[in-house]
Design a protein around this motif. Structure first.
Motif, PDB file in Angstrom:
ATOM      1  N   ALA A 145       0.938  -1.394   0.120  1.00 39.86           N
ATOM      2  CA  ALA A 145      -0.115  -0.074   0.158  1.00 39.86           C
ATOM      3  C   ALA A 145       0.860   1.313   0.061  1.00 39.86           C
ATOM      4  O   ALA A 145       1.857   1.313   0.676  1.00 39.86           O
ATOM      5  CB  ALA A 145      -0.696   0.094   1.234  1.00 39.86           C
ATOM      6  N   ILE A 146       0.222   2.391  -0.699  1.00 37.88           N
ATOM      7  CA  ILE A 146       1.121   3.564  -0.819  1.00 37.88           C
ATOM      8  C   ILE A 146       0.661   4.455   0.544  1.00 37.88           C
ATOM      9  O   ILE A 146      -0.689   4.324   1.150  1.00 37.88           O
ATOM     10  CB  ILE A 146       0.679   4.506  -1.818  1.00 37.88           C
ATOM     11  N   HIS A 147       1.540   4.909   1.193  1.00 40.49           N
ATOM     12  CA  HIS A 147       1.209   5.832   2.468  1.00 40.49           C
ATOM     13  C   HIS A 147       1.022   7.340   2.087  1.00 40.49           C
ATOM     14  O   HIS A 147       1.988   7.722   1.654  1.00 40.49           O
ATOM     15  CB  HIS A 147       2.526   5.779   3.514  1.00 40.49           C
ATOM     16  N   LEU A 148      -0.172   7.647   2.263  1.00 46.26           N
ATOM     17  CA  LEU A 148      -0.559   8.985   2.009  1.00 46.26           C
ATOM     18  C   LEU A 148       0.616   9.891   2.862  1.00 46.26           C
ATOM     19  O   LEU A 148       0.635  11.245   2.261  1.00 46.26           O
ATOM     20  CB  LEU A 148      -1.921   9.438   2.290  1.00 46.26           C
ATOM     21  N   ALA A 149       0.805   9.439   3.901  1.00 42.14           N
ATOM     22  CA  ALA A 149       1.963  10.293   4.638  1.00 42.14           C
ATOM     23  C   ALA A 149       3.161  10.764   3.608  1.00 42.14           C
ATOM     24  O   ALA A 149       3.655  11.899   3.874  1.00 42.14           O
ATOM     25  CB  ALA A 149       2.269   9.746   5.667  1.00 42.14           C
TER      26      ALA A 149
END
Ligand SMILES: [Fe+2]
Ligand SMILES: [Fe+2]
Length: 345
Positions: A145-149
């Motif tokens: 998953a990509i981290h929006l952070a």
């Protein structure tokens, strides 16, 4: 300068933002709820050190943030006996309130500027942005998953840099230290943020456009490098593959908690034109949002002024004239407003 503000009480965030923004770019994080990243700027911890759970959570976070050189803890004056606890947890400085924190940040910023002046190395913020893009692209490569952070870090860093130093320095540094897709995404975001600031967007709207720009080409992480980095023109079958990146990006992001619908719209539709000649949905004017219109102008301009090993970067004036010649495709009034951003020195 970027300030990662870590707290146990979300209610404290608006006050700290009011005290520190827009001079500093504040990225708030709630302890125990969201991953904390290591900023090149300052980590500011403002939590109740009387609570054992809180202390344990901070200890856990700090173990991953040893490389952050400035770790500022806020300990309220009547709780000064907790200062030792703050230092034991890794504080490099303790302050009692937001005013003292702001004064300390001024010192840190001046020291960082002095360290960067005359240095042959890339400034820390440029390195941080590269790392955050690297993290997003490698997550996609490994099907994680990509981290929006990561996207928020890049965006906040760019907003801070452009607000303080303007666009030209940003463009020069990005072209000097980054290549290919990272360079393109960083240029687009810098240009979009400068455009938003020039047309007097408020901080939240600057951030909205910045986030959309940061993520707009994330789908390129799934396009083969032989196509992505090919010098010169693409063959028509390669072009078909390349044109899939907006939909791939949309698919990669659509299920991430917290992603906004307007960011998804921008990722999917940044290659649409007002006259319906764009892709993937051949949208026409009324179907293209304002945010997407701003992003598309920034995207095309960035692509024209990119620096490539096999091509000299196009002068900004020439690039702007090309945009003005795209009759019917881009919004004329926005293009006029963009002149100032495009040609600013
Ligand atoms: Fe794109
Ligand atoms: Fe792009």
């Amino acid at each position: 300068m970027l300030v990662c503000y870590l707290t146990d009480e979300p209610g404290k965030i608006p006050a700290i933002r009011a005290a520190l923004e827009p001079r500093y770019s504040v990225v708030p994080r709630v302890l125990g709820q969201e991953p904390v990243f290591a900023p090149s700027g300052v980590l500011m911890v403002d939590a109740d050190l009387r609570q054992p759970t809180c202390v344990e959570q901070i200890r856990h976070v700090m173990a991953d943030l040893k490389t952050v050189s400035e770790r500022l803890f806020v300990v309220h004056r009547h709780l000064h006996h907790l200062m030792a606890q703050a230092f034991a947890l890794g504080a490099t400085e303790v302050v009692h309130n937001a005013r003292q924190a702001a004064a300390k940040l001024t010192q840190v910023e001046a020291a960082m500027r002095a360290a960067e002046t005359g240095s042959e190395h890339a400034p820390n913020w440029i390195t941080d942005c590269g790392k955050a893009f690297g993290s997003m692209f490698s997550a996609i490569g490994q099907r994680n998953a990509i981290h929006l952070a990561d996207a928020e870090t890049v965006t906040a860093q760019i907003v801070a840099s452009i607000s303080q130093n303007g666009l030209s320095g940003w463009l020069d540094n990005v072209r000097k230290y980054h290549e290919g897709t990272f360079q393109h995404c960083l240029l687009v975001t810098g240009i979009a943020v400068a455009f938003a600031l020039d047309i007097k967007f408020g901080p939240q709207d600057v951030k909205r456009l910045g986030m959309a720009a940061t993520l707009h080409d994330i789908g390129k992480a799934r396009i083969p490098l032989s196509i992505l980095d090919k010098p010169g023109r693409l063959a028509s079958n390669e072009e078909d593959i390349m044109k899939q990146h907006p939909l791939i990006g949309y698919d990669l992001l659509k299920d991430i908690p917290g992603i906004s619908t307007e960011t998804l719209d921008a990722v999917k539709h940044h290659h649409e034109y007002l006259d319906g000649s764009g892709y993937p949905d051949a949208l026409t004017a009324s179907e293209i949002s304002d945010l997407v219109r701003l992003l598309t102008i920034s995207d095309i301009f960035a692509a024209l002024i990119e620096s490539r090993p096999y091509r000299v970067a196009m002068p900004r004036e020439e690039a702007y004239n090309i945009l003005c010649g795209m009759t019917g495709k881009l919004e004329t009034s926005l293009l006029k407003a963009f002149r100032r951003t495009a040609l600013a020195t």
